[in-house]
Design an enzyme around this catalytic site. Structure first.
Site, short mmCIF file in Angstrom:
data_model
loop_
_atom_site.label_atom_id
_atom_site.label_comp_id
_atom_site.label_asym_id
_atom_site.label_seq_id
_atom_site.Cartn_x
_atom_site.Cartn_y
_atom_site.Cartn_z
N LYS A 221 9.41 28.15 -50.07
CA LYS A 221 10.16 27.29 -50.98
C LYS A 221 9.57 27.31 -52.39
O LYS A 221 8.43 27.72 -52.62
CB LYS A 221 10.20 25.86 -50.43
N ARG A 255 9.22 25.20 -39.18
CA ARG A 255 10.47 25.93 -39.39
C ARG A 255 10.21 27.01 -40.43
O ARG A 255 9.90 26.70 -41.58
CB ARG A 255 11.56 24.98 -39.85
#
Length: 274
Positions: A221, A255
């Site tokens: 991210k 995840r």
């Protein structure tokens, strides 16, 4: 600490790894990479061979300013993919990344095992009751607004306190709907600035107060690659660093896009604990 997936009790005393498989043309890291049956099956096989415990299917990108996708289109992307994966890998446990109740229902009926909702039921008032009826595990994430507006909603008086309050309220609603297995995701990158994301990670252990599993999704991210002046493609090392910290602070599910590295991280930390 266990969750029930299609009648199988999954023990989360050892953290699990959830591989990300996006069947979208526009996801921030792997958008458009998995368009054909072959590329989808090849990636699923790779992740399973590397040790993925779950595969999280997404058909609607939640990146900032993601374009709208209709419910019909989302279902039409997901259900054939679920059928394809279960035909090839009958035992695979599929998580469905959606904030829509109708999509959740169709996906579970097609054979998926759990729902991963970025909005915790806030974007579809029918979601929590629907998951309760479906009797499947429910991952609820913290987010404000929607993917189109969330980055304009980053003002908090006390970020961690407000996210804890959010989960207190949403977990109560889930329990009322008789959802037995609730998993919380603090929502790194969703309606949070870079600095706020790191504040949340620094205090992640506080979320153990709920005594339910914590999922962390920070894979590649912008909170990583913007900090180190890199790109998503260059953010694997930073991802591993934060996944290590997350596991040390009590996360039970990672995840990730990169399953092999997450599994290795888990293995090393397990050895340290012996």
């Amino acid at each position: 600490m266990t969750i029930n997936c299609k009648g199988e009790l999954i023990d989360l005393s050892e953290p699990k790894v959830m591989g990300i498989l996006n069947v979208t043309p526009n996801s921030f890291y792997d958008g458009g990479r998995y368009k054909t049956d072959k590329t989808i099956l090849d990636q699923a096989e790779k992740m399973l061979e590397q040790g993925a415990d779950f595969i999280d299917l997404g058909a609607y990108s939640s990146k900032p300013s993601a374009e709208f996708v209709s419910e019909t289109e989302e279902i039409n992307r997901l259900v054939p993919t679920i059928d394809l994966l279960l035909k090839e890998f009958p035992d695979v446990l599929l998580s469905i990344d959606t904030f829509r109740a109708s999509v959740a229902k169709e996906s579970i009926l097609a054979g998926a095992a759990m729902i991963n909702d970025i909005a915790g039921g806030m974007l579809d008032e029918k979601m929590i009751s629907t998951v309760g009826e479906l009797k499947v595990p429910y991952i609820m994430m913290h987010m404000r607004g929607n993917p189109q507006t969330m980055q304009m909603m980053t003002t908090y008086n006390d970020l961690v306190k407000e996210v804890l309050q959010y989960f207190s309220e949403r977990i109560a609603l889930a329990r009322e709907a008789k959802i037995n297995d609730v998993i919380i995701d603090p929502g790194f990158g969703f309606a949070k600035t870079l600095e706020q994301n790191y504040d949340l990670m620094a205090k992640l252990e506080l979320f153990n107060v709920f005594e339910i599993p914590i999922l962390v999704g920070i894979s590649r991210k912008s909170m990583i690659y913007k900090l180190i002046d890199a790109t998503a493609q260059e953010a694997l090392n930073g991802t591993t660093v934060l996944n290590t910290i997350a596991l040390q602070k009590g996360a039970k599910i990672l995840r990730v896009h990169d399953v092999k590295e997450a599994v290795e991280t888990r293995k090393i930390l397990k050895q340290l604990a012996l």
